[in-house]
Design a protein around this motif. Structure first.
Motif, mmCIF file in Angstrom:
data_model
loop_
_atom_site.group_PDB
_atom_site.id
_atom_site.type_symbol
_atom_site.label_atom_id
_atom_site.label_comp_id
_atom_site.label_asym_id
_atom_site.label_seq_id
_atom_site.Cartn_x
_atom_site.Cartn_y
_atom_site.Cartn_z
ATOM 1 N N ARG A 60 0.511 11.838 -9.338
ATOM 2 C CA ARG A 60 -0.445 12.952 -9.192
ATOM 3 C C ARG A 60 0.292 14.269 -9.092
ATOM 4 O O ARG A 60 -0.174 15.289 -9.621
ATOM 5 C CB ARG A 60 -1.325 12.748 -7.962
ATOM 6 C CG ARG A 60 -2.734 13.344 -8.140
ATOM 7 C CD ARG A 60 -3.442 13.566 -6.837
ATOM 8 N NE ARG A 60 -3.111 14.909 -6.327
ATOM 9 C CZ ARG A 60 -3.674 15.456 -5.272
ATOM 10 N NH1 ARG A 60 -4.567 14.795 -4.570
ATOM 11 N NH2 ARG A 60 -3.312 16.663 -4.870
ATOM 12 N N THR A 61 1.391 14.276 -8.397
ATOM 13 C CA THR A 61 2.168 15.515 -8.275
ATOM 14 C C THR A 61 2.639 15.980 -9.647
ATOM 15 O O THR A 61 2.550 17.164 -9.975
ATOM 16 C CB THR A 61 3.382 15.307 -7.349
ATOM 17 O OG1 THR A 61 2.918 14.825 -6.085
ATOM 18 C CG2 THR A 61 4.154 16.599 -7.147
ATOM 19 N N ALA A 72 -0.574 20.493 -14.668
ATOM 20 C CA ALA A 72 -1.845 21.233 -14.748
ATOM 21 C C ALA A 72 -1.662 22.637 -14.204
ATOM 22 O O ALA A 72 -2.093 23.631 -14.812
ATOM 23 C CB ALA A 72 -2.927 20.495 -13.965
ATOM 24 N N ILE A 73 -1.032 22.743 -13.030
ATOM 25 C CA ILE A 73 -0.842 24.058 -12.404
ATOM 26 C C ILE A 73 0.026 24.934 -13.300
ATOM 27 O O ILE A 73 -0.274 26.121 -13.509
ATOM 28 C CB ILE A 73 -0.222 23.910 -10.995
ATOM 29 C CG1 ILE A 73 -1.240 23.272 -10.045
ATOM 30 C CG2 ILE A 73 0.231 25.254 -10.448
ATOM 31 C CD1 ILE A 73 -0.666 22.799 -8.731
ATOM 32 N N PHE A 126 1.312 6.765 -6.469
ATOM 33 C CA PHE A 126 0.159 7.633 -6.764
ATOM 34 C C PHE A 126 0.539 9.088 -6.521
ATOM 35 O O PHE A 126 0.253 9.969 -7.341
ATOM 36 C CB PHE A 126 -1.030 7.228 -5.893
ATOM 37 C CG PHE A 126 -2.189 8.173 -6.023
ATOM 38 C CD1 PHE A 126 -2.417 9.162 -5.060
ATOM 39 C CD2 PHE A 126 -3.046 8.114 -7.107
ATOM 40 C CE1 PHE A 126 -3.474 10.045 -5.185
ATOM 41 C CE2 PHE A 126 -4.108 9.000 -7.229
ATOM 42 C CZ PHE A 126 -4.318 9.973 -6.259
ATOM 43 N N LYS A 127 1.162 9.346 -5.376
ATOM 44 C CA LYS A 127 1.536 10.723 -5.031
ATOM 45 C C LYS A 127 2.475 11.286 -6.083
ATOM 46 O O LYS A 127 2.328 12.446 -6.512
ATOM 47 C CB LYS A 127 2.217 10.772 -3.662
ATOM 48 C CG LYS A 127 1.245 10.729 -2.503
ATOM 49 C CD LYS A 127 1.991 10.885 -1.180
ATOM 50 C CE LYS A 127 1.033 10.914 -0.009
ATOM 51 N NZ LYS A 127 1.723 11.041 1.282
ATOM 52 N N LYS A 163 0.847 -1.197 0.000
ATOM 53 C CA LYS A 163 0.000 0.000 0.000
ATOM 54 C C LYS A 163 0.883 1.249 0.000
ATOM 55 O O LYS A 163 0.607 2.214 -0.707
ATOM 56 C CB LYS A 163 -0.926 0.000 1.212
ATOM 57 C CG LYS A 163 -1.910 1.152 1.117
ATOM 58 C CD LYS A 163 -3.014 1.106 2.110
ATOM 59 C CE LYS A 163 -3.816 2.409 1.895
ATOM 60 N NZ LYS A 163 -4.746 2.678 2.953
ATOM 61 N N GLU A 185 2.124 1.831 -3.378
ATOM 62 C CA GLU A 185 1.039 2.352 -4.234
ATOM 63 C C GLU A 185 0.808 3.833 -3.958
ATOM 64 O O GLU A 185 0.642 4.643 -4.859
ATOM 65 C CB GLU A 185 -0.260 1.588 -3.972
ATOM 66 C CG GLU A 185 -0.337 0.251 -4.658
ATOM 67 C CD GLU A 185 -1.562 -0.548 -4.247
ATOM 68 O OE1 GLU A 185 -1.731 -1.667 -4.777
ATOM 69 O OE2 GLU A 185 -2.338 -0.077 -3.400
ATOM 70 N N VAL A 186 0.803 4.129 -2.659
ATOM 71 C CA VAL A 186 0.547 5.524 -2.278
ATOM 72 C C VAL A 186 1.667 6.415 -2.805
ATOM 73 O O VAL A 186 1.419 7.487 -3.357
ATOM 74 C CB VAL A 186 0.407 5.661 -0.738
ATOM 75 C CG1 VAL A 186 0.473 7.130 -0.316
ATOM 76 C CG2 VAL A 186 -0.909 5.059 -0.265
ATOM 77 N N HIS A 227 1.224 15.232 -12.495
ATOM 78 C CA HIS A 227 0.021 15.655 -13.214
ATOM 79 C C HIS A 227 -0.413 17.040 -12.760
ATOM 80 O O HIS A 227 -0.698 17.924 -13.565
ATOM 81 C CB HIS A 227 -1.099 14.629 -12.967
ATOM 82 C CG HIS A 227 -2.250 14.760 -13.910
ATOM 83 N ND1 HIS A 227 -3.311 15.603 -13.664
ATOM 84 C CD2 HIS A 227 -2.509 14.180 -15.094
ATOM 85 C CE1 HIS A 227 -4.171 15.524 -14.654
ATOM 86 N NE2 HIS A 227 -3.709 14.661 -15.551
ATOM 87 N N ASP A 228 -0.438 17.206 -11.429
ATOM 88 C CA ASP A 228 -0.856 18.498 -10.872
ATOM 89 C C ASP A 228 0.125 19.582 -11.259
ATOM 90 O O ASP A 228 -0.270 20.709 -11.591
ATOM 91 C CB ASP A 228 -0.951 18.427 -9.348
ATOM 92 C CG ASP A 228 -2.218 17.741 -8.892
ATOM 93 O OD1 ASP A 228 -2.334 17.463 -7.680
ATOM 94 O OD2 ASP A 228 -3.084 17.480 -9.745
ATOM 95 N N ASN A 247 0.386 24.720 -16.503
ATOM 96 C CA ASN A 247 -0.397 25.122 -17.675
ATOM 97 C C ASN A 247 -1.386 26.229 -17.335
ATOM 98 O O ASN A 247 -1.530 27.189 -18.084
ATOM 99 C CB ASN A 247 -1.158 23.921 -18.244
ATOM 100 C CG ASN A 247 -0.221 22.930 -18.895
ATOM 101 O OD1 ASN A 247 0.874 23.292 -19.324
ATOM 102 N ND2 ASN A 247 -0.609 21.678 -18.952
ATOM 103 N N VAL A 248 -2.065 26.049 -16.206
ATOM 104 C CA VAL A 248 -3.054 27.061 -15.820
ATOM 105 C C VAL A 248 -2.369 28.401 -15.570
ATOM 106 O O VAL A 248 -2.841 29.459 -16.013
ATOM 107 C CB VAL A 248 -3.835 26.620 -14.554
ATOM 108 C CG1 VAL A 248 -4.656 27.781 -13.997
ATOM 109 C CG2 VAL A 248 -4.744 25.449 -14.882
ATOM 110 N N LEU A 249 -1.244 28.338 -14.868
ATOM 111 C CA LEU A 249 -0.543 29.594 -14.570
ATOM 112 C C LEU A 249 -0.018 30.237 -15.842
ATOM 113 O O LEU A 249 -0.109 31.454 -16.020
ATOM 114 C CB LEU A 249 0.594 29.341 -13.572
ATOM 115 C CG LEU A 249 0.127 29.020 -12.144
ATOM 116 C CD1 LEU A 249 1.307 28.669 -11.252
ATOM 117 C CD2 LEU A 249 -0.650 30.191 -11.540
#
Lengths: 376, 377
Positions: B42-43, B49-50, B38-39, B31, B34-35, B45-46, B52-54
């Protein structure tokens, strides 16, 4: 009141676990059933009809039972709540406002001091009409709940009871507040980012343009999504839903609105809740990994009003599942640990509840908790 | 790898308790992995995304900044244009003020011309009026002289008789002279001539008095004035124009004295009455009435002329409007009269139906209080 949780991936497993749960004389009166659309709903309902147990059911985008997160399964909370202390309301209609208003009228006619837990099916409804329908009857009526889901297939969600099922209607669990202590809280954790934008054309929960650009194109451009969004609901949900729009409503409440579907022809986005034309919005991003601690901290504050509980119900946005991934169960575990009582929930397409110091709203990316305790 | 690990554990000889514990630990480690994975994902990806948005937000801000700068440039250009327009407007204002000054001077000249025309009319009227009585005087002087010469001759003869003491002869000579010159007739004629001279002088005095009354040299000072006297003096000056042709019917009521500039009001009466006289072809009448009501004095001047059309009535007070032939009127008389009455916070109105004459009605307040135009308190 005693609450016992059971789960299974088929009827045999459920029947077996039901038997085990009732082997000590436990006689449930009410079953809160959250199941994947892949599950055999009719079989479940027939089984509970046979057992003379009332059913309050919904399809999901994932199930939560105690500390476990499941998918494509059925989770059930069995309660031996006094039948005189609750009623179940069901109505199918595309007129969300009307059915909600009818539900509120029914609740007030049933008990002097009611609370309502509502679940609505329908993928394109404007869930704000649920709030409006209830509040137009009685603005002080406590309201909690969420939107049924369908494993992100975006083909149809369902709510069901003993002799009722609809893909476009509501089911309401009306509780007598004089007999059942009900408390709830909605908490999010998403932070806004980037500059303010204006919804330049929208009708209800369909947004056509943002800053005069097609809504879909705005999302795609801003987030540089490279995958095609044409009719790919999962892509929409997985990408767009994690970056909802944060909107401040006229009453000062701050809510999140996540897109659920795309209208390819008009390049419009269909949100779970209404976004009035002219609204000022900002994008928001997923919270940090300290979300679990923060959520638990906020929910713990409820303990002041309800130190002991019999059952916990969680309506958690699917986007939170995607944001927390394997840690989602940890969130449920932490919350369950506050009262140390059975917890049941599912991943929804939208949540209903009141955030701290706010009135009841329709939310996205939110965890709406409901705590129940039957008074002696 | 984990599956391999589980397989290995399965093959190791362990107690159930130990195996269970180990599996739990493996599960926990799985686990955690996996965590962690995942982190990490996701980091990333975020972060993308962040970022790109900025970046998109920065582009948006720069675009808005450019729009603002463009708008500012437009505003600056507009301001410069406004400044230019303002300068032009100021220049135009100066030109307009100059033109206004010239116009005012021209207006004053026109008014002066009208006054001169009025004065001319007045003078003509006065001259005509004075002519008659003066004629009485001058025509009577020659025969008076002759008569007096005859009478003096007669007296001289009496004196000579007295001196020479030849009374009988003298009385015969005197009687002869008296018969020859018709001295009795001369004495009677002298009396008649003296009466004519007296009348002429009185008439002239009246005219001069009327003229003095009319002109009122102290015309820029507001005074309490008897308007009936003003009307009478005006009629005196216009006598030659209407006598033997137009009958003046007066109904001058008991009216209080009115605060006014008397000379200017007399000018108004002169304009209206002379217009009335000129409007009547052949014989006719002019009715003049004065009366008081509430705090007002009213004067109506009605003629039996041809009247005026609605169209004429609308324009009658307009400057330069005249129904007279070219050269016969300036068209300013009633316009100036209108202005004078307005200045007195009064009203001048005309009622007329074509074929039925015209009535001018002047309304004036008795008192002028806080009239800035007349400078009263």
């Amino acid at each position: 009141m005693i609450a016992k949780n059971i789960y299974g991936e088929n009827m045999d497993q459920i029947k077996s676990k039901f038997s085990k749960a009732t082997s000590d004389g436990f006689a449930p009166t009410l079953a809160i059933v959250f199941c994947s659309i892949t599950q055999e709903r009719q079989g479940l309902v027939d089984f509970f009809n046979e057992k003379k147990v009332d059913v309050f059911g919904s399809t999901t985008a994932g199930e939560i039972i105690d500390s476990e997160v499941m998918e494509k399964s059925t989770v059930i909370m069995l309660l031996n709540m006094n039948k005189a202390h609750y009623k179940i309301f069901t109505e199918a209609s595309a007129d969300t406002y009307k059915v909600s208003n009818d539900m509120a009228i029914f609740a007030k006619a049933s008990f002097a001091n009611p609370s309502v837990i509502v679940i609505s099916s329908g993928l394109t409804i404007d869930a704000e009409q649920i709030i409006k329908g209830v509040q137009d009857c009685d603005a002080t009526l406590p309201l909690y709940g969420g939107l049924a889901a369908d494993d992100l297939t975006m083909k149809g969600s369902f709510v069901f009871s003993n002799h009722f099922e609809t893909s476009n209607g509501i089911i309401g669990l009306i509780l007598d507040n004089d007999k059942i202590n009900v408390k709830g809280l909605a908490t999010s954790g998403w932070d806004n980012i980037g500059i303010e934008k204006v919804i330049t054309k929208s009708v209800g929960n369909v947004v056509y343009t943002i800053d005069d650009e097609p809504a879909v194109d705005v999302f795609v451009n801003y987030f540089q999504f490279t995958e095609s969004v044409d009719n790919t609901a999962e892509i929409i949900a997985q990408n767009f839903a994690q970056y909802p729009l944060q909107m401040t409503k006229e009453n000062g409440n701050v809510v999140l609105r996540a897109p659920l579907m795309v209208d390819i022809e008009s390049r419009a986005l269909i949100f779970a809740g209404g976004i009035p034309q002219g609204s000022k919005v900002k994008f928001s991003v997923q919270p940090g990994f300290d979300l679990i601690e923060k959520t638990a901290e906020r929910i713990t504050a409820l303990k002041t009003g309800i130190p002991e509980a019999d059952a916990l119900i969680m309506f958690s946005c699917k986007a939170r599942h995607m944001a927390l991934g394997p840690m989602t169960g940890d969130e449920a575990d932490k919350i369950r640990g506050i009262w140390n009582k059975p917890l049941i929930g599912f991943f929804t397409y939208g949540e209903i509840g009141a955030a701290k110091n706010c009135t009841c709203e329709f939310h996205n990316e939110t965890c709406s908790m409901v705590i129940l305790q039957e008074k002696n | 790898m984990l599956e391999q690990l589980i397989k290995i554990v399965d093959e190791i000889t362990l107690s159930e308790e130990q195996r269970e514990s180990l599996f739990l630990e493996i599960k926990a480690i799985k686990k955690k992995l996996e965590v962690a994975e995942f982190k990490y994902n996701r980091t990333l990806h975020d972060k993308a995304a962040i970022t790109n948005v900025l970046n998109a937000s920065i582009k948006e801000i720069e675009k808005q900044k450019k729009n603002i700068e463009d708008a500012k440039n437009v505003i600056d250009r507009n301001l410069a244009e406004l400044d230019k327009q303002k300068k032009l407007t100021e220049e135009k204002n100066v030109e307009l003020n100059e033109a206004m000054t010239i116009l005012k001077e021209a207006q004053e000249q026109l008014v002066q011309s009208e006054k001169m025309a009025s004065l001319g009319q007045l003078t003509a009227g006065v001259a005509h009026e004075i002519n008659n009585p003066i004629n009485f005087v001058s025509a009577n002087i020659k025969p008076l002289k002759e008569d007096l010469a005859e009478i003096m001759q007669c007296i001289q003869l009496y004196e000579q008789a007295i001196t020479e003491n030849k009374l009988e002869t003298f009385f015969e000579k005197v009687e002869e002279y008296k018969n020859k010159t018709g001295i009795s007739f001369s004495i009677e004629e002298v009396k008649s001539l003296l009466r004519g001279i007296e009348e002429g002088a009185a008439r002239t005095s009246e005219i001069v008095k009327g003229l003095r009354n009319f002109s009122r040299l102290d015309q820029n000072v507001v005074k309490k004035t008897n308007l009936n006297e003003g009307i009478e003096s005006t009629l005196a000056l216009l006598h030659s124009a209407y006598k033997d042709r137009v009958e003046i019917v007066k109904d001058l009521g008991q009216i209080p004295e009115v605060d006014c500039l008397p000379g200017q009001l007399n000018q108004v009466f002169m304009n209206i009455i002379s217009n009335a006289v000129q409007a009547i072809p052949g014989e006719g009448k002019i009715f003049i009435k004065t009366w008081a009501t509430d705090n007002l004095v009213k004067i109506s001047i009605k003629d039996t002329g041809p009247g005026m059309s609605d169209e004429t009535k609308k324009k009658i007070f307009d400057p330069f409007f005249t129904t007279k032939d070219v050269g016969k009127g300036t068209g300013l008389g009633l316009s100036i009269s209108y202005g004078i009455i307005q200045k007195h916070n009064g009203k001048i109105e005309v009622e007329s139906v074509k074929g039925e004459g015209a009535v001018f009605i002047i309304t004036l307040p008795i008192q002028q209080i806080k009239n800035e135009k007349l400078n009263t308190l």
